[in-house]
Design a protein around this motif. Structure first.
Motif, PDB file in Angstrom:
ATOM      1  N   MET A   1      -6.715  12.905 -26.800  1.00 57.87           N
ATOM      2  CA  MET A   1      -8.094  13.099 -26.353  1.00 57.87           C
ATOM      3  C   MET A   1      -8.558  14.502 -26.706  1.00 57.87           C
ATOM      4  O   MET A   1      -7.850  15.487 -26.508  1.00 57.87           O
ATOM      5  N   LYS A   2      -9.783  14.616 -27.204  1.00 56.99           N
ATOM      6  CA  LYS A   2     -10.352  15.912 -27.499  1.00 56.99           C
ATOM      7  C   LYS A   2     -10.702  16.608 -26.198  1.00 56.99           C
ATOM      8  O   LYS A   2     -11.473  16.081 -25.405  1.00 56.99           O
ATOM      9  N   LYS A   3     -10.164  17.778 -25.958  1.00 53.72           N
ATOM     10  CA  LYS A   3     -10.372  18.473 -24.698  1.00 53.72           C
ATOM     11  C   LYS A   3     -11.528  19.457 -24.850  1.00 53.72           C
ATOM     12  O   LYS A   3     -11.395  20.509 -25.467  1.00 53.72           O
ATOM     13  N   GLU A   4     -12.670  19.093 -24.337  1.00 56.45           N
ATOM     14  CA  GLU A   4     -13.829  19.960 -24.420  1.00 56.45           C
ATOM     15  C   GLU A   4     -14.595  19.903 -23.100  1.00 56.45           C
ATOM     16  O   GLU A   4     -14.509  18.937 -22.352  1.00 56.45           O
ATOM     17  N   VAL A   5     -15.307  20.955 -22.809  1.00 55.85           N
ATOM     18  CA  VAL A   5     -16.077  21.009 -21.580  1.00 55.85           C
ATOM     19  C   VAL A   5     -17.314  20.146 -21.728  1.00 55.85           C
ATOM     20  O   VAL A   5     -18.121  20.344 -22.634  1.00 55.85           O
ATOM     21  N   GLU A  56      -9.184   7.485 -20.266  1.00 53.18           N
ATOM     22  CA  GLU A  56      -9.001   8.580 -21.217  1.00 53.18           C
ATOM     23  C   GLU A  56      -8.931   9.918 -20.498  1.00 53.18           C
ATOM     24  O   GLU A  56      -8.082  10.766 -20.805  1.00 53.18           O
ATOM     25  N   VAL A  57      -9.834  10.114 -19.544  1.00 50.83           N
ATOM     26  CA  VAL A  57      -9.864  11.363 -18.785  1.00 50.83           C
ATOM     27  C   VAL A  57      -8.560  11.565 -18.030  1.00 50.83           C
ATOM     28  O   VAL A  57      -8.009  12.670 -17.974  1.00 50.83           O
ATOM     29  N   LYS A  58      -8.025  10.490 -17.451  1.00 50.21           N
ATOM     30  CA  LYS A  58      -6.788  10.575 -16.682  1.00 50.21           C
ATOM     31  C   LYS A  58      -5.538  10.568 -17.561  1.00 50.21           C
ATOM     32  O   LYS A  58      -4.436  10.788 -17.071  1.00 50.21           O
ATOM     33  N   GLU A  59      -5.722  10.274 -18.867  1.00 49.87           N
ATOM     34  CA  GLU A  59      -4.596  10.130 -19.796  1.00 49.87           C
ATOM     35  C   GLU A  59      -3.642   9.055 -19.291  1.00 49.87           C
ATOM     36  O   GLU A  59      -2.418   9.240 -19.238  1.00 49.87           O
ATOM     37  N   ARG A  60      -4.218   7.931 -18.917  1.00 50.35           N
ATOM     38  CA  ARG A  60      -3.461   6.824 -18.335  1.00 50.35           C
ATOM     39  C   ARG A  60      -3.785   5.544 -19.074  1.00 50.35           C
ATOM     40  O   ARG A  60      -4.919   5.333 -19.498  1.00 50.35           O
TER      41      ARG A  60
END
Length: 216
Positions: A1-5, A56-60
């Motif tokens: 996942m691309k980690k961006e604010v 995706e946000v939870k990486e689950r």
């Protein structure tokens, strides 16, 4: 996942704009908000892409279903089917433990998207015992698909201070509340057939059996 604010809005509990929150969630934005147990991560049940984003946000992976948090018991039969054989017991559970830390598993209705419940046929429903979360949920149509607001492997956040900066940066809406949740996850009971506790949390099996009788 691309980690961006991506966070667009931080709301203080003392100055919540429920209409703005409702519009943002209806547009597909994700919300982190307080409940009576732990902080929740939610999305509209009508936005399938937003439900995918929760995972995706939870990486689950999507093997763990989301639950439907409700603002009122009138929404139960909008999202779920109550088995007539268990109706009396279910109504007793609702009367005694809602709002509160009891999630009831029921057969889902078609309004619940498959990606919300791991392609299963059931859905967990609950009304949180928290005025702000109930108002947020009601402003969003009375139903919010929700899970704990943590990245997989992290502890479930019991307060705003325990939310990780990483997960806050991955959603559009965050609600800062100075009322600390109880910090204990809800008890989950399957009421589709013979009552069965799947997870004992805030409410004990003994408390439940006082209401509906001994469980096998």
């Amino acid at each position: 996942m691309k980690k961006e604010v991506v966070m667009k809005k931080l709301f203080e509990s003392s100055n919540l704009n429920y209409e703005e929150i409702s519009n943002m969630v209806a547009d597909g934005d994700l919300i982190i908000y307080p409940t009576d147990t732990v902080y929740g991560l939610g999305a509209s049940i009508e936005m399938k892409e937003s439900l995918d984003r929760i995972y995706e946000v939870k990486e689950r992976d999507q093997k763990s279903p989301l639950i439907a948090l409700l603002s009122d018991k009138k929404y139960v039969e909008k999202v779920a089917v109550i088995n007539e054989l268990n109706r009396k017991e279910i109504e007793k559970l609702i009367e005694n433990f809602w709002p509160g830390g009891l999630t009831i598993i029921l057969d889902k209705k078609r309004i619940i998207p498959s990606n919300m419940v791991s392609n299963g046929t059931s859905v967990g429903v609950r009304i949180p015992n928290h005025k702000i979360s109930i108002k947020i949920i009601e402003s969003c149509g009375g139903i919010l698909a929700t899970t704990s607001a943590n990245i997989s492997g992290e502890p479930s956040p019991r307060s705003y201070e325990e939310l990780s900066e990483e997960i806050k940066s991955r959603v559009e809406i965050v609600v800062d509340d100075n009322e600390t949740p109880k910090g204990v996850e809800s008890t989950i009971i399957d009421m589709r057939g013979t009552p069965k506790i799947l997870r004992e949390g805030h409410i004990t099996q003994i408390e439940i059996e006082k209401i509906i009788g001994k469980m096998k």
